[in-house]
Design a protein around this motif. Sequence first.
Motif, PDB file in Angstrom:
ATOM      1  N   GLY A   1    -112.812  63.657  31.922  1.00 38.61           N
ATOM      2  CA  GLY A   1    -112.375  63.635  30.526  1.00 38.61           C
ATOM      3  C   GLY A   1    -111.417  62.474  30.410  1.00 38.61           C
ATOM      4  N   SER A   2    -110.792  62.301  29.283  1.00 35.72           N
ATOM      5  CA  SER A   2    -109.795  61.236  29.186  1.00 35.72           C
ATOM      6  C   SER A   2    -108.417  61.874  29.060  1.00 35.72           C
ATOM      7  N   GLY A   3    -107.410  61.044  28.818  1.00 35.41           N
ATOM      8  CA  GLY A   3    -106.053  61.555  28.687  1.00 35.41           C
ATOM      9  C   GLY A   3    -105.954  62.647  27.638  1.00 35.41           C
ATOM     10  N   THR A   4    -106.723  62.498  26.589  1.00 34.00           N
ATOM     11  CA  THR A   4    -106.703  63.455  25.483  1.00 34.00           C
ATOM     12  C   THR A   4    -106.965  64.891  25.949  1.00 34.00           C
ATOM     13  N   LEU A   5    -107.811  65.039  26.962  1.00 36.59           N
ATOM     14  CA  LEU A   5    -108.113  66.379  27.466  1.00 36.59           C
ATOM     15  C   LEU A   5    -106.833  67.095  27.943  1.00 36.59           C
ATOM     16  N   GLY A   6    -105.831  66.329  28.365  1.00 38.68           N
ATOM     17  CA  GLY A   6    -104.560  66.935  28.773  1.00 38.68           C
ATOM     18  C   GLY A   6    -103.881  67.660  27.608  1.00 38.68           C
ATOM     19  N   TRP A   7    -104.006  67.096  26.407  1.00 37.31           N
ATOM     20  CA  TRP A   7    -103.454  67.789  25.224  1.00 37.31           C
ATOM     21  C   TRP A   7    -104.176  69.106  25.020  1.00 37.31           C
ATOM     22  N   ASP A   8    -105.521  69.066  25.120  1.00 34.20           N
ATOM     23  CA  ASP A   8    -106.297  70.299  24.966  1.00 34.20           C
ATOM     24  C   ASP A   8    -105.890  71.331  26.012  1.00 34.20           C
TER      25      ASP A   8
ATOM     26  N   LEU B   1     -97.749  57.071  17.120  1.00 33.56           N
ATOM     27  CA  LEU B   1     -99.077  57.644  16.855  1.00 33.56           C
ATOM     28  C   LEU B   1     -99.449  58.775  17.809  1.00 33.56           C
ATOM     29  N   PHE B   2     -99.065  58.639  19.098  1.00 36.91           N
ATOM     30  CA  PHE B   2     -99.507  59.642  20.063  1.00 36.91           C
ATOM     31  C   PHE B   2     -98.774  60.966  19.904  1.00 36.91           C
ATOM     32  N   GLY B   3     -97.611  60.952  19.285  1.00 39.26           N
ATOM     33  CA  GLY B   3     -96.952  62.196  18.898  1.00 39.26           C
ATOM     34  C   GLY B   3     -97.735  62.875  17.777  1.00 39.26           C
TER      35      GLY B   3
ATOM     36  N   ILE C   1     -93.041  65.698  24.671  1.00 35.60           N
ATOM     37  CA  ILE C   1     -92.365  64.387  24.662  1.00 35.60           C
ATOM     38  C   ILE C   1     -93.401  63.343  25.071  1.00 35.60           C
ATOM     39  N   THR C   2     -93.547  62.282  24.299  1.00 32.94           N
ATOM     40  CA  THR C   2     -94.393  61.167  24.743  1.00 32.94           C
ATOM     41  C   THR C   2     -93.484  60.216  25.528  1.00 32.94           C
ATOM     42  N   HIS C   3     -93.686  60.147  26.847  1.00 32.20           N
ATOM     43  CA  HIS C   3     -92.759  59.348  27.680  1.00 32.20           C
ATOM     44  C   HIS C   3     -92.759  57.890  27.227  1.00 32.20           C
ATOM     45  N   VAL C   4     -93.958  57.318  27.145  1.00 37.09           N
ATOM     46  CA  VAL C   4     -94.101  55.990  26.538  1.00 37.09           C
ATOM     47  C   VAL C   4     -95.132  56.136  25.430  1.00 37.09           C
ATOM     48  N   ASP C   5     -94.738  55.870  24.195  1.00 37.28           N
ATOM     49  CA  ASP C   5     -95.739  55.895  23.127  1.00 37.28           C
ATOM     50  C   ASP C   5     -96.405  54.525  23.083  1.00 37.28           C
ATOM     51  N   THR C   6     -97.676  54.511  23.385  1.00 38.37           N
ATOM     52  CA  THR C   6     -98.433  53.274  23.544  1.00 38.37           C
ATOM     53  C   THR C   6     -98.611  52.534  22.215  1.00 38.37           C
ATOM     54  N   SER C   7     -98.393  53.231  21.104  1.00 42.95           N
ATOM     55  CA  SER C   7     -98.530  52.572  19.804  1.00 42.95           C
ATOM     56  C   SER C   7     -97.277  51.789  19.421  1.00 42.95           C
TER      57      SER C   7
ATOM     58  N   VAL D   1     -94.697  66.761  29.036  1.00 40.15           N
ATOM     59  CA  VAL D   1     -94.599  65.301  28.925  1.00 40.15           C
ATOM     60  C   VAL D   1     -95.996  64.677  28.860  1.00 40.15           C
ATOM     61  N   ASP D   2     -96.228  63.899  27.793  1.00 44.61           N
ATOM     62  CA  ASP D   2     -97.409  63.043  27.740  1.00 44.61           C
ATOM     63  C   ASP D   2     -97.030  61.771  28.496  1.00 44.61           C
ATOM     64  N   GLY D   3     -97.536  61.685  29.729  1.00 45.62           N
ATOM     65  CA  GLY D   3     -97.211  60.538  30.576  1.00 45.62           C
ATOM     66  C   GLY D   3     -98.391  59.594  30.727  1.00 45.62           C
ATOM     67  N   VAL D   4     -99.272  59.562  29.726  1.00 52.15           N
ATOM     68  CA  VAL D   4    -100.499  58.757  29.854  1.00 52.15           C
ATOM     69  C   VAL D   4    -100.149  57.282  30.102  1.00 52.15           C
ATOM     70  N   CYS D   5     -99.125  56.787  29.393  1.00 52.11           N
ATOM     71  CA  CYS D   5     -98.765  55.370  29.568  1.00 52.11           C
ATOM     72  C   CYS D   5     -97.535  55.207  30.469  1.00 52.11           C
TER      73      CYS D   5
ATOM     74  N   SER E   1    -106.574  58.458  34.166  1.00 55.23           N
ATOM     75  CA  SER E   1    -106.796  57.613  35.345  1.00 55.23           C
ATOM     76  C   SER E   1    -106.621  56.122  35.088  1.00 55.23           C
ATOM     77  N   GLN E   2    -106.758  55.688  33.802  1.00 52.69           N
ATOM     78  CA  GLN E   2    -106.978  54.259  33.542  1.00 52.69           C
ATOM     79  C   GLN E   2    -105.731  53.426  33.283  1.00 52.69           C
ATOM     80  N   LYS E   3    -104.549  54.001  33.474  1.00 51.04           N
ATOM     81  CA  LYS E   3    -103.360  53.177  33.195  1.00 51.04           C
ATOM     82  C   LYS E   3    -102.619  52.921  34.497  1.00 51.04           C
ATOM     83  N   ALA E   4    -101.349  53.345  34.604  1.00 48.43           N
ATOM     84  CA  ALA E   4    -100.583  52.963  35.792  1.00 48.43           C
ATOM     85  C   ALA E   4    -101.063  53.668  37.064  1.00 48.43           C
TER      86      ALA E   4
HETATM   87  N1  PMP Z   1    -101.256  59.577  25.090  1.00 49.16           N
HETATM   88  C1  PMP Z   1    -100.862  58.308  25.210  1.00 49.16           C
HETATM   89  C2  PMP Z   1     -99.413  58.007  25.268  1.00 49.16           C
HETATM   90  C3  PMP Z   1    -101.819  57.297  25.281  1.00 49.16           C
HETATM   91  O1  PMP Z   1    -101.446  56.025  25.405  1.00 49.16           O
HETATM   92  C4  PMP Z   1    -103.182  57.618  25.233  1.00 49.16           C
HETATM   93  C5  PMP Z   1    -104.255  56.555  25.326  1.00 49.16           C
HETATM   94  N2  PMP Z   1    -103.935  55.324  24.857  1.00 49.16           N
HETATM   95  C6  PMP Z   1    -103.530  58.964  25.124  1.00 49.16           C
HETATM   96  C7  PMP Z   1    -102.540  59.916  25.068  1.00 49.16           C
HETATM   97  C8  PMP Z   1    -104.954  59.397  25.061  1.00 49.16           C
HETATM   98  O2  PMP Z   1    -105.594  59.061  26.249  1.00 49.16           O
HETATM   99  P1  PMP Z   1    -107.162  58.752  26.272  1.00 49.16           P
HETATM  100  O3  PMP Z   1    -107.396  57.583  25.386  1.00 49.16           O
HETATM  101  O4  PMP Z   1    -107.430  58.467  27.725  1.00 49.16           O
HETATM  102  O5  PMP Z   1    -107.840  59.978  25.782  1.00 49.16           O
END
Ligand code: PMP
Length: 396
Positions: free
Chosen positions: A60-67, A87-89, A134-140, A165-169, A190-193
């Motif tokens: 799945g992607s990072g989003t699946l962690g929210w689910d 945005l990610f909040g 908490i979004t640790h780093v908000d990528t937006s 913690v949303d630690g995706v970034c 998997s695709q970031k740090a």
């Molecule tokens: N949270 C943050 C902070 C992100 O940067 C991202 C992806 N840019 C996501 C969640 C969602 O991750 P994904 O795109 O892998 O589903």
Amino acid sequence: RKRVLMIPGPVEVSTAVLEQMAGPPTSHVDPNFINEFGEALEMLRTVFQCKDGQPFIVAGSGTLGWDMVAANLVEPGEAALVINTGLFGDRFGEALEAYGASVTHVRAPAIGAVPTLDQVAAALRERTYKVMTITHVDTSTGVLIDLVALARVVRTVSPNTLVIVDGVCSVGGEDLDMDAAGVDVTLTASQKALGAPPGLSVVMASQRAMATFKHRVTKPTSYYASWAKWTPIMQAYEARKPSYFATPAVPLVKALHASLKQIVARPMANRTAYHAAISDLVKRTVTAWGLRLVPQGLDLAAHTMTAVYYPPGVSGAKLLASLAAKGVTIAGGLHPQIATQYFRIGHMGITATHDEELRYVHRTLALLEAALREQGYLQDADPTTDTVVGAARVPA
Ligand code: PMP
């Protein structure tokens, strides 16, 4: 020559990681694969600094962690507090609502800022929240938030609220010690740090979070994201036993395993110091050119990426296209209110952790400077790479 990928995820990966993606198909219960999956799960405890945590690696992607958080830890009708720095909040809040949570946002007063600790404490006093995210780093926005201080506020004001913690970034690039900070769940991808290709949701849950899950009254509100399904599978892989719920993304798990091996070969503090040094170099350089960062202060700026406003008179579309033609891909804006006004550079994973890989960042900055000049910006400045400020102070 291949174009260099300098966006805030996906990122460039090491040769060892690439090689794992190129092999013949492997059974998900092949003993070698079981061992690699088991090792990957074990190494995550080091990366997240969560000694007794329950790790999950699920396709799945990072989003699946929210689910996973929403479906396993919040029962329908329970309240969730979202600390929102971009945005990610908003999106995490949407995901929680999709599973029936009652969501309240504490929003940063402006784009590039963070809510104050007093705002958060006041919100926590108003209502009983099951989780606070908490979004640790908000990528937006490129905003880094002080999760240690926030977790402390939760412990003081509302000790039963789980800290998520949303630690995706951030995971693998920013300082994160789940045990020391008292974080209950951290989710990433998997695709970031973590330095692998996209396609895996990577989650670490504390024993406290797992106990909350076990004691829930209603059933998990998802099938694929259910920890009731995945916990025994993860435990079986760690015990080096075959098991099956849904087919794992075998090549991706092998790639993540290869990357994690490289990550844990050195202390995590060393890795985050590298990220900080590279980030410093990028930020000092672009601000010396007169550009303005989106985060309102260096103490609020992520070390895994840099978000920068275009200077007056510079066309964003032209700048990105010019850089792409020169061989570097960077990203445009993502925050809906300012999307066309800024750009983002990702510098995490291998582009930020090896001396020889400094060439990625140096090349990006040199070409960015050239692309700005093309549009008449920096015309008066000395046209040398001296404007790439100093050398990165990279620790040994
Ligand atoms: N949270 C943050 C902070 C992100 O940067 C991202 C992806 N840019 C996501 C969640 C969602 O991750 P994904 O795109 O892998 O589903």
